[in-house]
Design a protein around this motif. Structure first.
Motif, PDB file in Angstrom:
ATOM      1  N   ALA B 195       0.839  -1.198   0.000  1.00  0.00           N
ATOM      2  CA  ALA B 195       0.000   0.000   0.000  1.00  0.00           C
ATOM      3  C   ALA B 195       0.869   1.241   0.000  1.00  0.00           C
ATOM      4  CB  ALA B 195      -0.921  -0.005   1.218  1.00  0.00           C
ATOM      5  N   SER B 196       1.979   1.219   0.778  1.00  0.00           N
ATOM      6  CA  SER B 196       2.804   2.425   0.812  1.00  0.00           C
ATOM      7  C   SER B 196       3.572   2.576  -0.491  1.00  0.00           C
ATOM      8  CB  SER B 196       3.733   2.424   2.008  1.00  0.00           C
ATOM      9  OG  SER B 196       4.518   1.257   1.998  1.00  0.00           O
ATOM     10  N   ASP B 198       2.350   1.602  -3.371  1.00  0.00           N
ATOM     11  CA  ASP B 198       1.315   2.100  -4.268  1.00  0.00           C
ATOM     12  C   ASP B 198       1.183   3.611  -4.150  1.00  0.00           C
ATOM     13  OD1 ASP B 198      -1.516  -0.148  -4.698  1.00  0.00           O
ATOM     14  OD2 ASP B 198       0.329   0.177  -5.824  1.00  0.00           O
ATOM     15  N   ALA B 715      -4.192  -0.613  -5.699  1.00  0.00           N
ATOM     16  CA  ALA B 715      -4.613  -1.226  -4.428  1.00  0.00           C
ATOM     17  C   ALA B 715      -6.093  -0.998  -4.182  1.00  0.00           C
ATOM     18  CB  ALA B 715      -3.782  -0.661  -3.278  1.00  0.00           C
ATOM     19  N   THR B 716      -6.588   0.203  -4.470  1.00  0.00           N
ATOM     20  CA  THR B 716      -8.008   0.496  -4.233  1.00  0.00           C
ATOM     21  C   THR B 716      -8.874  -0.425  -5.077  1.00  0.00           C
ATOM     22  OG1 THR B 716      -7.214   2.758  -4.502  1.00  0.00           O
ATOM     23  CG2 THR B 716      -9.505   2.487  -3.852  1.00  0.00           C
TER      24      THR B 716
END
Lengths: 216, 743
Positions: B195-196, B198, B715-716
């Motif tokens: 996530a980070s 991304d 990711a979303t």
């Protein structure tokens, strides 16, 4: 309309057009700080007080090469040059050859780099510096006229009053002392070329350092 | 008191695995503080130590390293609020963050992938850098041969300058251990680092889909981006961050013009820029309006062609200046044939010769005085126009034919000039009488003013020709513009000058007569041709309704011209009627101009890529059919002008992971192009409370579709798709009513 009145109208109209044209020509020099500082153009004139209370003008040094060094003794980049004795050596080398080296401080009172005359003289002797003079520009007018942005920001002015070099002191924009060994010093190069009668090969470079703390 | 801040260096001790990191970090910081106190006996009121200002850590995306497979690492910097570090081009001061990698043998690190910088103003200067948290990414390629038994240690020496108003240099030695993946084990990244990463990737500028060119003038750098179909209303601002450090004045405002072909940014050139930059690349940041919010999109212009010479007075441009000046000179000579100049010319020369009684010297001096007057008037005209251009540049005008309203007004003006030449009405007759009066003054001053007046008075009937030359001149740099305008003046003065130098030629001059009037009327037709060409240009810029409005305006110009003449020649009642008609016509023209401004041609729609067969064109019927068949549907509503849509498609929707997830869950991908305001799409947008694009909907079989945010990351999207039950399980579930009503 009588002929006389027509002529007056025309004269007024032409005068207005001439005024507009003059304004257009002058506008860039008024609008932007340092807009008139260009290589080959006359360096802006100034008169400032030095650390001994004397009044010093650029015009006093007509005929001699003048180096302007904007400084702020607390700036890490300035400390690199003074800490490594590089700036002092450069000052001694060139003042011995008749170059006038002026150190200018444009920090506003209360900001980093601002010093009183006594402090300036103490710093000069402590660091073994050898400028011809240390000048104070607390209002920042001279710094702004030259477009000085950071410390150290260097200018070299020829004997005829035109700018030969302006920009950074060397090509290693860091605070690391080691970089002094491998850096190419543009001011030294410019002064050497001028002393040999050759044209200056590198006339501008990116000035690096801490921003000058101008008064708002 | 002398030292308000001290140079401090923080040494962040080795970062081990995530478990020990926290403890060691604390130990490290205490050691650093001890070193500080021991090392420097500085002043007490120091600025916070550099370690508190910037906390650095090294993170890696994969859990393990696989031979020959490149992976991403990041140097994450947590910066104290109000302090900032610098981008690759730090701006007017500062020093870029530098990373020195120390990697095991065979490992190669790529260059830093810089996130999009922010503009940080400092007094009257500007810096480019980062505040808050930022991650600098780099790609590391392992060698083919890796020992699976021992972990790999990656080390980075990071140096930076962090500033608020004062600046403190800092550095950190970071290291990270990664295991080597056993062969055959599928490498997967943990959810948290992904996530980070991304987010870090989202902060990078996208590769630019548009070509860009740069033009260099002594004071101005013009960046042109060929991006057709951008909507004027949608782009709030644009900024260019060059990689070259001495190209532009970083603090100067950047003038944005949106044209049909794309956008033009005018940047002030730095006094330090003496030659063409070695590196013309940079990052273009656009702020796009999306309904009530704005989105900041950044693009890397990696291939910027440089047009035109950079040296202001180089040989090539000198030739161009001379060519333009020569043409202007010829144009100026032709101006002498105009009926408002020619009679003055011959009368004045004859009067001169008579008064001087054959004294060649005096006549020649008068000739020079006349030339001086003409040149002075043209210089004033040139100066005024360049002043207007400079002022106009501030306000956002362009001097090219980009705005349909400007084109229409120019067409009307030229039609009026043409009608004046054809004799429908007469402009400037009072000025012509004025000219004759002053021409009779004696002395050198008289000749000077005759010159001035020849220039000024000539304007009404010479305007169409002067207009073309002056119009061309205004698109050129200042030096060329002035050269053209002065050459025009010299051309105007040249015949008079020649006659004073060789008075014998006067005998060869044709006498003023009816031929002048005929010539004047003939010269009206090139002007009408120019009007026709302008109407053609207008036709490209507006739709049929706008073109009709423009043509109606032309008719009204004719009416206004005729009634203006009628006002002057008719009497009493006729005059009042004519004046009324003239006024009504002018009002009508204004209405026509306003009308055509509203009807701009729509850009052509974005074609669907043929190489992605899984993307279907949206229609309501297709959506209903898919929902009836219980397939999950991903709906992407986009438009040609929407930059955020473009970025989302490239960064998130086109990514392999998302495409694979779509395939795995059998998600149908419908794409709706709203460029031509398709009413089906408009209804759908309104149904979900939106007035514009982008809109992303995921129909998963529930009663309502899930609406995704307007700024997508892989990711979303993957997160939402993960929630869709597997196809096998879904078939067993009860059908739900998710059908839209057919229109």
């Amino acid at each position: 309309m009588k002929p006389v009145a027509r002529r007056t109208v025309l004269a007024v109209g032409l005068g207005g057009a001439a005024a507009i044209a003059l304004d257009v020509a002058l506008a860039p020099t008024i609008a932007y700080p340092g807009a008139q500082t260009r290589i080959g153009a006359p360096a802006p004139a100034f008169t400032l007080a030095d650390s001994n209370g004397k009044s010093v003008s650029l015009a006093d040094f007509r005929g001699k090469t003048v180096v302007l060094e904007w400084t702020n003794h607390d700036c890490p980049y300035v400390r690199k040059h003074y800490g490594g004795n590089a700036m002092q050596a450069l000052q001694k080398k060139w003042t011995a050859q008749g170059v006038v080296w002026l150190t200018l401080i444009s920090s506003a009172p209360g900001t980093q780099g601002y010093v009183t005359a006594e402090e300036a003289n103490r710093l000069t002797s402590q660091r073994g510096a050898a400028p011809s003079d240390v000048l104070f520009d607390p209002k920042g007018d001279v710094g702004r006229a030259y477009g000085a942005q950071v410390t150290p920001h260097m200018y070299v002015i020829k004997g005829d009053g035109t700018l030969a070099y302006m920009g950074g002191i060397d090509d290693k924009p860091t605070t690391r002392l080691d970089d002094l060994k491998t850096a190419r010093n543009f001011v030294d190069a410019a002064l050497t070329e001028m002393a040999q009668g050759k044209p200056v090969s590198v006339t501008t470079s990116r000035p690096y350092g801490c921003t000058i703390k101008y008064s708002s | 008191m002398l030292a308000k801040s001290i140079t401090q260096r923080s040494r962040v001790v080795h970062h081990r695995s995530q478990r020990a990191r926290h403890v060691l970090g604390l130990v490290g910081r205490s050691l650093a503080l001890a070193a500080l106190l021991a090392g420097r006996a500085g002043s007490a009121d120091a600025s916070p130590p550099a370690g508190e200002l910037v906390r650095a850590e090294l993170i890696a995306e994969p859990a393990a390293v696989r031979p020959s497979e490149p992976f991403w690492v990041g140097v994450r910097l947590h910066i104290k609020p109000h302090w900032h570090v610098y981008w690759r081009n730090p701006g007017d001061s500062g020093e870029a963050v530098a990373i020195q990698w120390r990697l095991p043998p065979g490992f190669v690190a790529g260059p830093i992938a810089w996130p999009t910088p922010q503009r940080i103003p400092v007094a009257h200067l500007a810096n480019f850098g980062y505040e808050g948290d930022t991650t600098l990414l780099a790609r590391i390629t392992p060698p083919a041969a890796l020992d699976a038994a021992s972990p790999v240690t990656l080390e980075a020496d990071v140096t930076w300058l962090v500033c608020e108003t004062e600046c403190i240099p800092g550095d950190a030695k970071l290291s990270l251990d990664l295991p080597v993946a056993a062969p055959g084990v599928t490498g997967g990244s943990n959810a948290a680092p992904s996530a980070s990463f991304d987010a870090a990737r989202r902060a990078l500028p996208q590769p630019s889909p548009w070509a860009a060119r740069m033009q260099l003038a002594p004071d101005l750098v013009t960046l042109r981006v060929d991006a057709k179909s951008l909507q004027t209303g949608a782009i709030r601002s644009a900024a260019f961050f060059p990689y070259a450090e001495t190209l532009i004045r970083h603090a100067a405002p950047q003038q944005l013009d949106l044209t049909r072909d794309g956008l033009v940014l005018r940047l002030e050139r730095s006094a330090l820029s003496t030659a063409a930059p070695g590196d013309a690349r940079g990052v273009l940041v656009l702020e796009e309006v999306l309904g009530t919010t704005t989105a900041r999109q950044a693009f890397e212009l990696a291939d910027v062609a440089i047009d035109g010479g950079s040296a202001p007075y180089g040989a090539a441009s000198l030739v161009a200046v001379l060519q333009a000046a020569a043409l202007a000179l010829i144009g100026g000579v032709i101006l002498n044939l105009m009926p408002c100049v020619f009679p003055v010319l011959s009368i004045k020369v004859l009067a001169l010769v008579e008064r001087a009684g054959g004294s060649g010297g005096e006549v020649r001096r008068h000739g020079f005085a006349y030339t001086g007057g003409v040149l002075a008037a043209f210089a004033a005209l040139g100066g005024a126009l360049l002043g207007v251009r400079a002022a106009g540049a501030e306000v956002g005008w362009g001097f090219q034919l980009q705005s349909p309203i400007a084109v229409a007004l120019l067409a009307y003006l030229l039609l009026a000039m043409g009608l004046s030449l054809s004799g429908v009405f007469h402009l400037g007759s009072s000025l012509q009488g004025l000219g004759r009066g002053l021409a009779q003054r004696a002395g050198l001053a008289g000749s000077f003013f005759t010159g001035v007046l020849a220039a000024v008075v000539a304007t009404p009937c010479t305007a169409p020709f002067m207009g073309t030359a002056v119009g061309f001149a205004l698109t050129q740099p200042t030096a060329v513009a002035l050269a053209v305008i002065l050459a025009l003046g010299l051309g105007l003065a040249l015949p008079f000058l020649l006659l004073t130098l060789a008075p014998a030629l006067i005998g060869g001059l044709p006498r003023p007569g009816a031929w002048m009037e005929t010539l004047r009327q003939v010269l009206a037709f090139p002007v009408y041709a120019t009007v026709a060409w302008l109407v053609w240009v207008l036709g490209q810029q507006v739709g049929p309704a706008g073109l009709f409005a423009a043509l109606a305006g032309l008719v009204l110009v004719g009416l206004a011209a005729w009634s203006f003449n009628a006002v002057q020649s008719a009497g009493g009642w006729g005059r009042r009627a004519a004046a009324g008609a003239c006024a009504a016509a002018l009002v009508g023209i204004a209405v026509a101009v306003a009308g055509l401004g509203r009807d701009r041609a729509e850009p052509s729609g974005v074609p669907l890529s043929a190489s992605a067969p899984r993307i279907e064109r949206f229609t309501q019927a297709r959506l209903d059919a898919l929902l009836a068949a219980q397939r999950p549907v991903f709906l992407n509503m986009t438009a040609a002008w929407c930059i955020t849509c473009l970025v989302n498609e490239r960064a998130a929707l086109a990514s392999e992971a998302v495409q694979a997830a779509f395939a795995a869950k059998n998600v149908a991908y419908l794409k709706g192009d709203w460029t031509t305001r398709n009413p089906e799409i408009t209804r759908l947008l309104e149904k979900h409370g939106r007035s514009g694009v982008p809109l992303y909907l995921l129909y998963t079989g529930g009663s309502e579709p899930v609406m995704l945010p307007q700024i997508l990351t892989p990711a979303t999207v993957l997160g939402e798709i993960d929630r869709i039950p597997d196809p096998s399980r879904r078939r067993a579930s009860l059908p739900t009513s998710a059908k839209e009503q057919a229109p």
